[in-house]
Scaffold this active site. Structure first.
Site, short mmCIF file in Angstrom:
data_model
loop_
_atom_site.label_atom_id
_atom_site.label_comp_id
_atom_site.label_asym_id
_atom_site.label_seq_id
_atom_site.Cartn_x
_atom_site.Cartn_y
_atom_site.Cartn_z
N SER A 97 -28.26 -50.07 4.65
CA SER A 97 -29.44 -49.52 5.33
C SER A 97 -29.01 -48.58 6.44
O SER A 97 -27.93 -48.70 6.98
CB SER A 97 -30.28 -50.65 5.92
N ARG A 123 -32.56 -45.05 4.14
CA ARG A 123 -31.29 -44.68 3.49
C ARG A 123 -31.34 -44.99 2.00
O ARG A 123 -31.75 -46.08 1.62
CB ARG A 123 -30.12 -45.43 4.14
N SER A 167 -31.00 -55.64 1.07
CA SER A 167 -29.67 -56.07 1.53
C SER A 167 -29.66 -56.33 3.03
O SER A 167 -28.83 -57.10 3.52
CB SER A 167 -28.64 -55.00 1.17
N GLY A 195 -34.29 -52.35 -4.03
CA GLY A 195 -33.73 -52.50 -5.38
C GLY A 195 -33.45 -51.16 -6.00
O GLY A 195 -33.04 -50.23 -5.31
N LYS A 249 -39.47 -45.06 1.49
CA LYS A 249 -39.53 -46.32 0.75
C LYS A 249 -40.90 -46.97 0.87
O LYS A 249 -41.13 -48.04 0.32
CB LYS A 249 -38.47 -47.28 1.29
N THR A 306 -31.29 -50.88 1.36
CA THR A 306 -32.54 -51.24 2.04
C THR A 306 -32.71 -52.46 2.95
O THR A 306 -32.31 -53.56 2.64
CB THR A 306 -33.64 -51.33 0.97
N ASP A 355 -36.37 -48.92 6.30
CA ASP A 355 -35.38 -47.93 6.73
C ASP A 355 -35.49 -46.74 5.77
O ASP A 355 -36.34 -46.74 4.88
CB ASP A 355 -33.97 -48.53 6.72
N ASP A 406 -26.45 -53.64 8.61
CA ASP A 406 -26.26 -53.67 7.16
C ASP A 406 -25.80 -52.29 6.69
O ASP A 406 -26.40 -51.27 7.03
CB ASP A 406 -27.59 -54.05 6.48
#
Lengths: 194, 206, 270
Positions: C199, C49, C159, C77, C63, C31, C47, C196
């Site tokens: 994500s 993913r 992240s 998380g 999300k 995330t 995002d 990242d």
């Protein structure tokens, strides 16, 4: 290092358990009986941590006898297998789970040969042939090759002899031979491998 | 002897959406690590018209199935109707999350058609009940990585039931052939509005 | 949380410590999530993913969770925890607002979340950005799994938060317009998507403006659309060998009639 083997054939079921009762590197007893008779048509064979095994087997045996007395009929094999699985699956969630692996052999409703393999976690599979312990690695391939669905008890005993021969040849641990029991229409008998 | 409960017994499952139909399939192996025990351990269950694939630790597969059977039967008695796929998915999610700090080690997937609209529904879960709503396909089990690869390339939308059967079967077959812990037979359900077809596949036996 | 059972806890401790099992991996929203206030409201974005270890479990997950009609939250998380904690607080907040006969407030949601998460000492792994509008105006908070909270004009979590915060620090200004805030959030999420590994895929966004209904923009941006397949792998029917086939008919055909079709016959519509 103990072993339990079961073979379901047309007219009954054979169970064989290793005779040696071992602790660490010592054989304590050469004529151990790792089976319990639950009712007229059902036997329980077990392997696992000594202490746990007999405690658990006695517990199941006691409850099956209680069931027969209360209900006036024996619980059928499927019912027993389901009950044992439930007990083990529940036990696994307790502080000290029973470390017992089970073979249940019987005639379901006094008629259809039945063999169930239940491990200490409560994984149940109903099979034509089954084995617990390291012996399983040796005998399963023999069963795969030689088992036929139309076998009789006589053929089953022959197959069991092959298992013993193979284990005597390749298995490095002395297990003092097999204690053999048979369930058929007449009930449960002890049998000899030669 | 370091081992993972979700790979101890082995086994995989996959579900796909087609045109007015869904398919769900699993292998038939049950083992203890390298030792194969059974080649008729079906991992697809159904509760009314909703189908469930359950992979993971076999004892938990059985326990979760028994628990869901109880819950769906009570649901049926209270509601006087069978549970629908979406409600069933939420039932699984809350049942698994209830055990957030002492989980069942299972990887469930759901497939079914809504009995009113006929709309296909599939979804998957992690072992603590996080739902993965997918439009196309869902995978689970020890061959899930291989299944992801197979589905990502073989899948196409709006397949007829007969074509969906071929696609899901080939996806499963070729995935489990690259997994030592899955295989030993396979079963495929193709679910349409007026019938469910269950097929046992011919597979490799190694 | 009400109703959480610890029945299997001891069994699993046994399985992990005595029997040598390894604990499995849960789906995590690896995330990037961001939030940003503007003149008259607040916007959050995420995002899409979801990952299990290095595997992308879901390429287009959601999300952004609704807590109340005008209070939304973005979660990072452990995916199951963000989803369930959000559902729990959502229903408790609804009951609370019914009891008080007032519109729910963002601070209430935040307070309930932090008290719940603190009780679970960080084991409920939810990292949230809570935002919304209520009678006291627009609000933007972040809540950490251990129970601490922050207030801010702009923030990022997950992240991909490092990539996102870089964009936010560079472009954020006071008193932004709605359009500027939305653009900023979209750019920040894209920084996470592309820089990242945890994500990826699309940008989801939710705009909450005072006096207006909250607006959810599902897949606000789709910068990672899959290429049209060049060729298909359709197998000829009959390719797969079938050992046994069972058909379960769900409808009983009681009677089969030939229905003549023609312009003279009116269609039966009952």
């Amino acid at each position: 290092m103990d072993a339990a083997i079961g073979i379901r054939v047309n007219d009954g079921v054979i169970v064989a358990t290793s005779r040696a009762c071992t602790r660490s590197i010592t054989i304590l007893k050469p004529d151990d009986d790792k089976t319990r008779i639950l009712n007229e048509h059902n036997i329980l064979a077990y392997t696992g941590t000594s202490g746990d095994t007999t405690q658990f087997a006695d517990y199941i045996q006691g409850n099956m006898q209680l069931y027969s007395m209360r209900e006036g009929v024996d619980l059928n094999s499927k019912g027993i297998a389901s009950y044992i699985r439930h007990e083990l699956a529940t036990s696994l969630r307790s502080r000290s789970p029973y470390q017992v692996n089970i073979l249940l052999a019987g005639l379901d409703k006094g008629d259809a040969p039945f063999l169930s393999n239940i491990d200490y976690m409560g994984t149940r599979v109903d099979l034509p042939y089954a084995a617990h312990g390291y012996a399983a690695f040796y005998v399963m391939s023999l069963f795969d090759r030689h088992y036929r669905p139309d076998m009789t008890l006589k053929d089953g005993m022959k197959l069991l002899k092959m298992c013993k021969a193979e284990l005597d040849e390749r298995f490095p641990v002395v297990f003092k031979g097999f204690q053999v029991k048979v369930v058929d229409k007449e009930g449960i008998h002890s049998s000899e491998l030669e | 002897m370091s081992q993972d409960p979700s790979t101890y017994n082995g086994g995989s499952a996959v579900a796909m959406v087609g045109k007015d139909c869904v398919a769900i399939a699993s292998d038939l192996r049950l083992g203890q690590q390298s030792l194969g025990l059974s080649n008729d351990f079906e991992k697809i269950f159904h509760y009314g018209h909703v189908f469930l694939g359950l992979t993971g630790l076999a004892t938990d597969v059985m326990s979760v199935h028994e628990d869901l059977r109880k819950k769906t039967n009570l649901y049926k008695m209270k509601e006087q109707r069978e549970i629908e796929p979406k409600s069933f998915a939420n039932l699984i999610s809350s049942s698994l999350y209830k055990r957030r700090f002492g989980p069942w080690f299972v990887g469930p997937i759901v497939a079914g058609l809504n009995s009113h609209s006929g709309k296909p529904f599939i979804c998957g879960f992690d072992y603590i009940g996080c739902i993965d709503f997918a439009k196309d396909f869902i995978v689970a089990g020890t061959a899930s990585e291989q299944l992801f690869g197979m589905c990502e390339s073989l899948y196409e939308p709006n397949l007829e039931p007969e074509d969906l059967f071929e696609t899901i079967s080939q996806a499963l077959l070729n995935a489990v052939d690259r997994d030592a812990l899955s295989g030993w037979g396979a079963v495929v359900y193709v679910i349409t509005k007026d019938k469910v077809v269950k097929r046992f596949l011919k597979t490799r036996q190694d | 949380m009400a109703g959480l059972t610890f029945d299997n806890y001891k069994r699993n401790q046994y399985l992990v410590n005595q029997a040598g099992f390894k604990p499995p991996k849960a789906t995590s929203t690896g995330t990037t999530i961001v939030g940003c206030r503007f003149k008259n409201g607040v916007v959050i974005a995420a995002d899409t993913r979801a990952t299990t270890g290095p595997i992308v479990a879901d390429k287009n997950c959601e999300k952004l969770h609704q807590i109340a009609p005008k209070i939304w939250c973005a979660g990072a998380g452990t995916a199951a925890d963000t989803e369930m904690v959000t559902q729990l607080i959502s229903s408790n907040l609804e009951l609370h607002s019914l009891y008080m006969n007032r519109e729910p407030r963002v601070v209430s949601a935040m307070q309930m979340l932090k008290q719940h998460l603190f009780r679970y000492q960080g084991y409920v792994g939810a990292y949230l950005i809570v935002a919304g509008v209520d009678p006291t105006g627009p609000h933007l908070f972040s809540v950490q799994a251990h129970g601490s909270t922050d207030v801010g004009y702009y923030m990022s979590l997950g992240s991909g938060s490092l990539a996102a915060i870089a964009v936010l620090e560079r472009d954020w200004r006071e008193e932004m317009t709605k359009k500027e805030a939305m653009d900023l959030c979209a750019t920040a999420i894209q920084a996470g998507i592309f820089n990242d590994l945890g994500s990826g895929s699309n940008v989801d966004m939710c705009v909450m403006e005072t006096g207006k209904d909250a607006q959810l923009y599902r897949n606000y941006l789709t910068p990672n659309v899959r290429e049209q397949k060049q060729r298909n792998y359709k197998f000829a029917r009959g390719t797969t060998a079938v050992l046994k086939k069972d058909v379960f008919d769900l409808v009983d055909v009681v009677r089969e009639d030939e229905v003549p079709v023609g312009p003279s016959d009116a269609m039966e519509t009952d």
